[in-house]
Design a protein around this motif. Structure first.
Motif, PDB file in Angstrom:
ATOM      1  N   VAL A  50      36.557  40.399  34.949  1.00  0.00           N
ATOM      2  CA  VAL A  50      37.084  41.762  34.985  1.00  0.00           C
ATOM      3  C   VAL A  50      38.603  41.662  34.958  1.00  0.00           C
ATOM      4  O   VAL A  50      39.181  40.658  35.400  1.00  0.00           O
ATOM      5  CB  VAL A  50      36.605  42.504  36.259  1.00  0.00           C
ATOM      6  CG1 VAL A  50      37.218  41.892  37.508  1.00  0.00           C
ATOM      7  CG2 VAL A  50      36.890  43.994  36.169  1.00  0.00           C
ATOM      8  N   LYS A  51      39.262  42.666  34.413  1.00  0.00           N
ATOM      9  CA  LYS A  51      40.719  42.684  34.451  1.00  0.00           C
ATOM     10  C   LYS A  51      41.169  42.988  35.870  1.00  0.00           C
ATOM     11  O   LYS A  51      40.574  43.833  36.550  1.00  0.00           O
ATOM     12  CB  LYS A  51      41.260  43.734  33.479  1.00  0.00           C
ATOM     13  CG  LYS A  51      41.027  43.382  32.016  1.00  0.00           C
ATOM     14  CD  LYS A  51      41.617  44.454  31.106  1.00  0.00           C
ATOM     15  CE  LYS A  51      41.379  44.092  29.651  1.00  0.00           C
ATOM     16  NZ  LYS A  51      41.914  45.141  28.733  1.00  0.00           N
ATOM     17  N   VAL A  52      42.224  42.305  36.296  1.00  0.00           N
ATOM     18  CA  VAL A  52      42.687  42.437  37.677  1.00  0.00           C
ATOM     19  C   VAL A  52      44.140  42.922  37.698  1.00  0.00           C
ATOM     20  O   VAL A  52      45.014  42.314  37.077  1.00  0.00           O
ATOM     21  CB  VAL A  52      42.580  41.101  38.436  1.00  0.00           C
ATOM     22  CG1 VAL A  52      43.027  41.289  39.887  1.00  0.00           C
ATOM     23  CG2 VAL A  52      41.165  40.558  38.377  1.00  0.00           C
ATOM     24  N   ALA A  53      44.375  44.014  38.394  1.00  0.00           N
ATOM     25  CA  ALA A  53      45.724  44.505  38.671  1.00  0.00           C
ATOM     26  C   ALA A  53      45.989  44.266  40.146  1.00  0.00           C
ATOM     27  O   ALA A  53      45.097  44.436  40.979  1.00  0.00           O
ATOM     28  CB  ALA A  53      45.845  45.991  38.334  1.00  0.00           C
ATOM     29  N   ALA A  54      47.203  43.866  40.469  1.00  0.00           N
ATOM     30  CA  ALA A  54      47.507  43.511  41.861  1.00  0.00           C
ATOM     31  C   ALA A  54      48.760  44.218  42.347  1.00  0.00           C
ATOM     32  O   ALA A  54      49.776  44.254  41.642  1.00  0.00           O
ATOM     33  CB  ALA A  54      47.673  42.001  41.995  1.00  0.00           C
ATOM     34  N   PHE A  55      48.662  44.792  43.563  1.00  0.00           N
ATOM     35  CA  PHE A  55      49.850  45.328  44.217  1.00  0.00           C
ATOM     36  C   PHE A  55      50.775  44.164  44.531  1.00  0.00           C
ATOM     37  O   PHE A  55      50.382  43.207  45.216  1.00  0.00           O
ATOM     38  CB  PHE A  55      49.476  46.056  45.501  1.00  0.00           C
ATOM     39  CG  PHE A  55      48.891  47.424  45.284  1.00  0.00           C
ATOM     40  CD1 PHE A  55      49.620  48.399  44.617  1.00  0.00           C
ATOM     41  CD2 PHE A  55      47.625  47.742  45.760  1.00  0.00           C
ATOM     42  CE1 PHE A  55      49.093  49.671  44.433  1.00  0.00           C
ATOM     43  CE2 PHE A  55      47.094  49.007  45.579  1.00  0.00           C
ATOM     44  CZ  PHE A  55      47.832  49.983  44.906  1.00  0.00           C
ATOM     45  N   LYS A  56      51.992  44.235  44.049  1.00  0.00           N
ATOM     46  CA  LYS A  56      52.926  43.127  44.237  1.00  0.00           C
ATOM     47  C   LYS A  56      53.415  43.050  45.678  1.00  0.00           C
ATOM     48  O   LYS A  56      53.798  44.056  46.273  1.00  0.00           O
ATOM     49  CB  LYS A  56      54.120  43.277  43.295  1.00  0.00           C
ATOM     50  CG  LYS A  56      55.024  42.057  43.281  1.00  0.00           C
ATOM     51  CD  LYS A  56      55.910  42.043  42.072  1.00  0.00           C
ATOM     52  CE  LYS A  56      56.691  40.733  42.008  1.00  0.00           C
ATOM     53  NZ  LYS A  56      55.789  39.576  41.831  1.00  0.00           N
ATOM     54  N   ASP A  57      53.328  41.822  46.217  1.00  0.00           N
ATOM     55  CA  ASP A  57      53.811  41.534  47.573  1.00  0.00           C
ATOM     56  C   ASP A  57      53.114  42.377  48.622  1.00  0.00           C
ATOM     57  O   ASP A  57      53.661  42.647  49.693  1.00  0.00           O
ATOM     58  CB  ASP A  57      55.328  41.766  47.680  1.00  0.00           C
ATOM     59  CG  ASP A  57      56.098  40.921  46.687  1.00  0.00           C
ATOM     60  OD1 ASP A  57      55.674  39.782  46.433  1.00  0.00           O
ATOM     61  OD2 ASP A  57      57.111  41.410  46.148  1.00  0.00           O
ATOM     62  N   ASP A  75      46.281  40.254  35.763  1.00  0.00           N
ATOM     63  CA  ASP A  75      46.626  40.682  34.415  1.00  0.00           C
ATOM     64  C   ASP A  75      47.909  41.510  34.422  1.00  0.00           C
ATOM     65  O   ASP A  75      48.710  41.425  33.488  1.00  0.00           O
ATOM     66  CB  ASP A  75      45.475  41.494  33.813  1.00  0.00           C
ATOM     67  CG  ASP A  75      44.250  40.626  33.566  1.00  0.00           C
ATOM     68  OD1 ASP A  75      44.224  39.926  32.537  1.00  0.00           O
ATOM     69  OD2 ASP A  75      43.330  40.640  34.413  1.00  0.00           O
ATOM     70  N   ILE A  76      48.081  42.304  35.479  1.00  0.00           N
ATOM     71  CA  ILE A  76      49.348  43.028  35.653  1.00  0.00           C
ATOM     72  C   ILE A  76      49.662  43.120  37.140  1.00  0.00           C
ATOM     73  O   ILE A  76      48.767  43.105  37.985  1.00  0.00           O
ATOM     74  CB  ILE A  76      49.311  44.455  35.055  1.00  0.00           C
ATOM     75  CG1 ILE A  76      48.306  45.340  35.793  1.00  0.00           C
ATOM     76  CG2 ILE A  76      49.029  44.437  33.563  1.00  0.00           C
ATOM     77  CD1 ILE A  76      48.460  46.826  35.489  1.00  0.00           C
ATOM     78  N   PHE A  77      50.950  43.210  37.457  1.00  0.00           N
ATOM     79  CA  PHE A  77      51.396  43.535  38.801  1.00  0.00           C
ATOM     80  C   PHE A  77      51.742  45.015  38.870  1.00  0.00           C
ATOM     81  O   PHE A  77      52.217  45.604  37.892  1.00  0.00           O
ATOM     82  CB  PHE A  77      52.630  42.715  39.180  1.00  0.00           C
ATOM     83  CG  PHE A  77      52.324  41.325  39.692  1.00  0.00           C
ATOM     84  CD1 PHE A  77      51.667  41.153  40.904  1.00  0.00           C
ATOM     85  CD2 PHE A  77      52.695  40.207  38.967  1.00  0.00           C
ATOM     86  CE1 PHE A  77      51.388  39.879  41.393  1.00  0.00           C
ATOM     87  CE2 PHE A  77      52.420  38.931  39.435  1.00  0.00           C
ATOM     88  CZ  PHE A  77      51.770  38.765  40.651  1.00  0.00           C
TER      89      PHE A  77
END
Length: 395
Positions: A50-57, A75-77
């Motif tokens: 699955v594509k994963v977006a992550a909250f940075k820090d 995949d993106i921050f």
């Protein structure tokens, strides 16, 4: 427009076990993205594709010891959590001094997405400013209000992929339809597996076109002898009112039903459409055409119902066999209302092959001159499957 369903699964959801349960349910439902804290990226990768977006820090809860070889890169921050976007840090009076926006504007791709909770008009303006630099702009409105979405859709346009926070399939449907254009994606915040599945179904419906079907009058049905016939076996079950659009001429395609009905001779095969000879066109999932001979397992075709609603279906198998055929010819009235065009196709001489008529489904073996059959007609032609506005003669 291809839309996506995101699933919110950061530490506001609960413990890792609770987040894991939500993510697993989302993967089974078919979500496209999962939004998590940066510390969870590797664990999500272990659960499935699955594509994963992550909250940075973000994400300061417990962190398990993970395999060093695990893919920890999202995949993106996304910026905004524990910052200006969610209201933790006050908005600056001058957005040029915003820490979130500064991160988005960095040329090292430190973040590609922004997350903004819309508390009031100031946050609407902040989301609009973020959209100028963010590839994805995620907005969560208070009580899922529609008005801020309408404003952002009108102002932002195609500058960014606008992702609307929702808590149900019903809210997702509204977001996809707002101002007719709708948002690009939705971010679903729920633990309910059924709500996840329903939201994915809403996504699928919103992606599909609705075709204007019409009727053509049969003028001739004649036996032509043997030809190479193609059966399309799909990876999904067809309903009684569904089939595919096929024909010898790209401008006029006949509605051929799936083999969902039992007959005295063979059992039903509700995954199959007996589509005709190898030369014929069939509509693909993207609304283009393809020769039946070119289809293979893994392709996607367009399934249509008698009202013109469409959906995508995966081709599981294509069977090509030598069979006796009928040549079916019909006349359709063009948009000018005073001109008649002749369209035709080759269909197998078999009781199990049925077309859609004004009186319901009818076996091709019972068709006769004067019957009115359901077709999809469009003027113009096709070049490598794509519609073109030029003079192309097919006969």
């Amino acid at each position: 427009m291809t839309r996506s369903v995101w699933l919110k699964a950061d530490n506001t959801v609960g413990s890792w076990e609770e987040r894991k349960h939500r993510i697993t349910a989302g993967l089974e439902a078919g979500v496209d993205w999962v939004l998590v804290d940066e510390t969870d990226v590797g664990r999500v990768r272990e659960l499935g594709s699955v594509k994963v977006a992550a909250f940075k820090d973000a994400g300061e809860d417990e962190v398990d010891i993970v395999d060093a070889s695990m893919d920890m890169e999202p995949d993106i921050f996304v910026v905004g959590k524990h910052g200006e976007g969610d209201g933790t840090v006050d908005l600056p009076s001058d957005f040029s001094g915003s820490a979130d926006l500064t991160t988005l504007r960095r040329k090292d791709d430190r973040a590609q997405g922004s997350y903004v909770r819309i508390f009031d008009e100031d946050y609407e303006e902040f989301a609009e400013a973020a959209a100028r630099d963010a590839e994805y702009t995620i907005v969560a409105t208070e009580d899922w209000d529609v008005i801020p979405l309408e404003n952002l859709i009108a102002r932002v346009g195609t500058k960014t992929n606008l992702v609307a926070g929702v808590d149900s399939a019903e809210a997702a449907a509204t977001a996809f339809e707002t101002l007719e254009r709708g948002v690009d994606d939705v971010l679903l915040d729920t633990d309910d597996p059924d709500e996840m599945k329903n939201t994915v179904e809403v996504r699928d419906r919103s992606d599909q076109e609705t075709l204007e079907l019409s009727f053509a009058e049969i003028t001739q049905v004649e036996e032509t002898g043997l030809a190479d016939r193609v059966c399309i076996d799909t990876g999904s079950l067809l309903d009684d009112d569904e089939g595919m659009l096929v024909g010898s001429l790209s401008r006029g395609l006949f509605f051929v039903h799936g083999e969902t009905a039992d007959s005295p001779y063979v059992a039903s095969r509700p995954f199959r459409v007996n589509a005709g000879a190898v030369h014929a066109y069939v509509r693909t999932a993207e609304g283009e055409t393809k020769y039946l001979a070119e289809l293979q397992s893994g392709d996607r075709v367009q399934v249509v119902d008698v009202t013109g609603h469409t959906r995508k279906s995966l081709v599981g198998r294509v069977k090509i066999e030598r069979r006796p055929m009928f040549r079916v010819q019909a006349e359709v009235t063009t948009d000018d209302d005073d001109e008649v065009d002749v369209i035709e196709t080759l269909l197998q001489n078999a009781e199990t092959v049925k077309v859609s008529t004004k009186g319901g489904r009818k076996a091709v073996t019972d068709l006769e001159a004067g019957d009115e059959v359901r077709v999809y007609y469009e003027e113009g032609g096709r070049h490598f499957g794509e519609k073109v506005e030029e003079s192309i003669i097919e006969k």
